[in-house]
Design an enzyme around this catalytic site. Structure first.
Site, PDB file in Angstrom:
ATOM      1  N   GLU A 133       3.644  21.024 -22.628  1.00 39.95           N
ATOM      2  CA  GLU A 133       4.656  20.797 -23.660  1.00 39.95           C
ATOM      3  C   GLU A 133       5.099  19.340 -23.687  1.00 39.95           C
ATOM      4  OE1 GLU A 133       8.387  22.477 -26.012  1.00 39.95           O
ATOM      5  OE2 GLU A 133       7.056  23.784 -24.899  1.00 39.95           O
ATOM      6  N   GLY A 166       2.428  24.172 -15.487  1.00 34.94           N
ATOM      7  CA  GLY A 166       1.502  23.665 -16.495  1.00 34.94           C
ATOM      8  C   GLY A 166       2.022  23.820 -17.909  1.00 34.94           C
ATOM      9  N   ASP A 167       2.785  24.870 -18.159  1.00 33.10           N
ATOM     10  CA  ASP A 167       3.403  25.074 -19.469  1.00 33.10           C
ATOM     11  C   ASP A 167       4.324  23.901 -19.797  1.00 33.10           C
ATOM     12  OD1 ASP A 167       4.343  26.591 -21.846  1.00 33.10           O
ATOM     13  OD2 ASP A 167       6.179  26.846 -20.671  1.00 33.10           O
ATOM     14  N   CYS A 168       5.099  23.498 -18.814  1.00 34.18           N
ATOM     15  CA  CYS A 168       6.023  22.371 -18.985  1.00 34.18           C
ATOM     16  C   CYS A 168       5.256  21.068 -19.191  1.00 34.18           C
ATOM     17  CB  CYS A 168       6.927  22.280 -17.764  1.00 34.18           C
ATOM     18  SG  CYS A 168       8.111  20.941 -17.837  1.00 34.18           S
ATOM     19  N   ALA A 228       0.469  28.012 -13.907  1.00 34.12           N
ATOM     20  CA  ALA A 228       0.712  28.117 -15.352  1.00 34.12           C
ATOM     21  C   ALA A 228       2.180  27.823 -15.673  1.00 34.12           C
ATOM     22  CB  ALA A 228       0.323  29.505 -15.859  1.00 34.12           C
TER      23      ALA A 228
END
Length: 134
Positions: free
Chosen positions: A29, A24-26, A21
């Site tokens: 985004e 994955g957040d990066c 995560a």
């Protein structure tokens, strides 16, 4: 495996859900920023507002629901594992359910990224923002 010039010591499936995560957040985004910029140049504050409308726990929770029916069994397991991960933090002004489901989406994007599945990432991001475009 080598990604962007970095040699990873572990395969995508060996990372914890929260590590998936995290990356994955990066990745998510970056996709959101690219999507917003693809419509043309505009003031940065407007770009940021549009990206924030896509990249937040409430919005990503809705994306979790959209993705459930189109994922492979393995992809769904990764997303569900991310959703069920025990995080010690919580997003401000977001429900715990939304935060957990968003973490699942981000874990899925991190897993796909670490596997080098860029075409699948693009396909799933398109499904994620489907309602945003309509």
């Amino acid at each position: 495996m080598v990604i962007n010039g970095f040699e990873f010591k572990a395969a995508a499936g060996e990372f914890s859900s929260l590590a998936l995560a995290y990356i994955g957040d990066c990745v998510f985004e970056l996709y959101a920023r690219s999507y917003v910029l693809s419509s043309g140049n505009k003031p940065v504050d407007k770009i940021n507002a549009e990206v924030r409308a896509i990249v937040n726990a409430h919005s990503q929770s809705g994306m979790y629901s959209r993705l459930e029916g189109v994922l492979t069994e393995e992809e769904f397991r990764v997303m569900k594992r991310g959703r069920n991960a025990n995080s010690h933090t919580m997003a401000k002004n977001q429900s715990p359910t939304d935060y957990r489901r968003a973490t699942g989406v981000e874990a899925l994007f991190g897993w796909l990224y670490l596997r080098g599945e860029n075409q699948r990432l693009t396909e799933l991001f398109g499904l994620c923002i489907k309602n945003e475009k309509d």
